[in-house]
Design an enzyme around this catalytic site. Structure first.
Site, PDB file in Angstrom:
ATOM      1  N   ASP A  11      21.693  -9.008  47.832  1.00 16.11           N
ATOM      2  CA  ASP A  11      21.369  -9.329  46.295  1.00 16.11           C
ATOM      3  C   ASP A  11      22.995  -9.364  45.588  1.00 16.11           C
ATOM      4  OD1 ASP A  11      19.052  -9.366  46.366  1.00 16.11           O
ATOM      5  OD2 ASP A  11      18.241  -7.697  45.458  1.00 16.11           O
ATOM      6  N   ASP A 130       6.611 -13.364  45.084  1.00 19.00           N
ATOM      7  CA  ASP A 130       6.630 -11.818  44.747  1.00 19.00           C
ATOM      8  C   ASP A 130       5.160 -11.672  44.609  1.00 19.00           C
ATOM      9  OD1 ASP A 130       9.342 -11.531  45.196  1.00 19.00           O
ATOM     10  OD2 ASP A 130       9.791 -11.696  42.978  1.00 19.00           O
TER      11      ASP A 130
END
Lengths: 251, 193
Positions: A11, A130
């Site tokens: 990330d 997700d």
């Protein structure tokens, strides 16, 4: 035989690597280019860089970062985070990214997936989903897992496959950050129903978890972040363990 | 050493350019016939769709140029498939350098064939120093059949050509520019031909 892939995920915010625990707390884990090249040396099979920048200024940093990664890393890598337009996809591919992942923008505008596949080919289109288990069903969540939708994960996976997605990156929000193992049931369901590769994400804590997601979960690849960044597990050790367990692994 | 990369509408040029940079080479990216003819080596990369790529090459008469080169020439992925006789992808007649047909993988396994797989049965100086059954990176939905021009074989559902060679023309289905140290060695072998 096609090898199962191990994918460290980085990330990135304002040019630095971070990892959210359950998407909330952030910790600093280094320079993305250096870390990416190190993982490639350690025989990671692919890399994934997600831009979690909040501002336009930080996003500009990401585009030049992609070129730096391509210059220094000799394995395939996927980039994503906040992509909502085909023109952004073109720029990132030109900078040297191999695949582009889209998430929330695809849910609000599914044609984005089709446009990307038509323009650049399915091989570079990774749809990130997700998902969260609630009241006996797996649902799609968006915006970093903060917004619920009424869409069933299984329906969405079929739809993006039909729209031309080349791969699905499936993250279980129930498992992410827990280190208690991947979501084997939904990973297996999606992998069996659609004829494109599935990357399992969320919950990696032990080597056994990876073995389970490749066997019981039928995943084609497994993605993890903090356990690699904080050296809780070495990629080489993990690959030796999986190979000894009879899983096809690149050495 | 002048290395030219063919510029056309299906090139994944950036990755190939960076891979050559890592070997100390600065390639020229061009569609200029004269530059292509006089380069020491020519690389023909490709990610995309066969019929639109062939249409683009024919409109510019680059097909004639590419077929008549004499220096070492390396096609990668779609580049290799375009060097074959015919592709099932939109029923496309290709350059016909290799006497090989390109077919669509059946849907018994996941398609595209994406990820790291083995190469074996080498028959080329380009594989010098590479261990048998080494892993390289593939992304493709169409495959070239086995033939007497095969220089590496791979298996996905069945054996097929992961590398081809005829005279000065070479092609690989996998991506050496994305295949870690193994891929770098293969590119280096090509540059040193």
């Amino acid at each position: 035989m096609l090898a199962k892939r191990i994918i460290p995920c980085l990330d990135v915010k304002d040019g630095r690597t971070v990892k959210g625990v359950n998407f909330k707390e952030l910790r600093d884990a280094g320079d993305p280019v250096e870390l990416g090249a190190l993982y490639a040396e350690q025989l990671a099979d692919e890399l994934c860089f997600l831009d979690i920048s909040a501002t336009l200024e930080e996003r500009k940093t990401f585009a030049s970062l992609v070129k730096d990664i391509a210059r220094n890393v000799n394995i395939p890598f996927t980039v994503g985070g906040g992509i909502s337009e085909v023109s952004q996809v073109g720029r990132l591919l030109e900078a040297g990214a191999d695949k582009i992942t889209v998430n929330s923008a695809a849910v609000s505008n599914p044609i984005l997936v089709e446009d990307m596949a038509n323009e650049f080919g399915s091989q570079c289109v990774v749809v990130a989903i997700d998902t969260k288990y609630k009241d006996g069903q797996w649902y799609v969540y968006t915006h970093g897992g903060t917004k619920a939708t009424p869409i069933l994960t299984i329906d969405w996976a079929k739809q993006v496959h039909d729209l031309g997605a080349g791969e699905i990156l499936l993250t279980s929000m129930n498992h992410d950050g827990t280190k208690s193992g991947f979501a084997l049931d939904i990973t297996r369901t999606i992998s069996e129903i659609i004829n494109i590769p599935v990357i399992a994400s969320g919950g990696a804590g032990t080597m056994k978890h990876f073995k389970e997601v490749f066997t019981e979960g039928k995943a084609d690849a497994a993605l993890a972040a903090s356990i690699f960044h904080f050296k809780e597990m070495e990629i080489g050790d993990l690959k030796n363990y999986l190979r000894e367990g009879g899983i096809p692994i690149r050495s | 050493m002048d290395v030219a990369i063919v510029k056309y509408n299906a090139g994944n040029v950036q990755s190939v350019e960076f891979a050559l940079n890592r070997l100390g080479i600065t390639p020229i990216i061009t569609d200029n016939p004269q530059v292509l003819r006089t380069a020491d080596k020519v690389i023909f990369p490709g990610v995309g769709e066969a019929s639109s790529a062939m249409k683009y090459l024919r409109e510019r008469e680059l097909d004639i140029v590419l077929k008549n080169l004499t220096q070492p020439f390396l096609g990668i992925c779609l580049g290799m498939q375009l060097m074959c006789k015919h592709s099932e992808e939109n029923d496309t007649d290709c350059l016909g350098i290799f006497d090989v047909k390109v077919k669509l993988f059946p849907p018994e396994e996941k398609v595209p064939h994406m990820g790291w797989n083995k190469i074996f049965n080498y028959n080329s100086p380009l594989l010098k120093g590479i261990d048998e059954n080494e892993y390289v990176y593939f992304v493709h939905s169409y495959y070239a059949e086995l033939s007497n021009e095969t220089i590496t074989t791979s298996n996905y559902m069945f054996n097929y050509s992961s590398g081809l060679n005829k005279n000065n023309y070479y092609g690989f289905q996998f991506h050496p520019e994305k295949s870690g140290e193994t891929g770098a060695k293969i590119l280096k072998n090509f540059i040193e031909l």
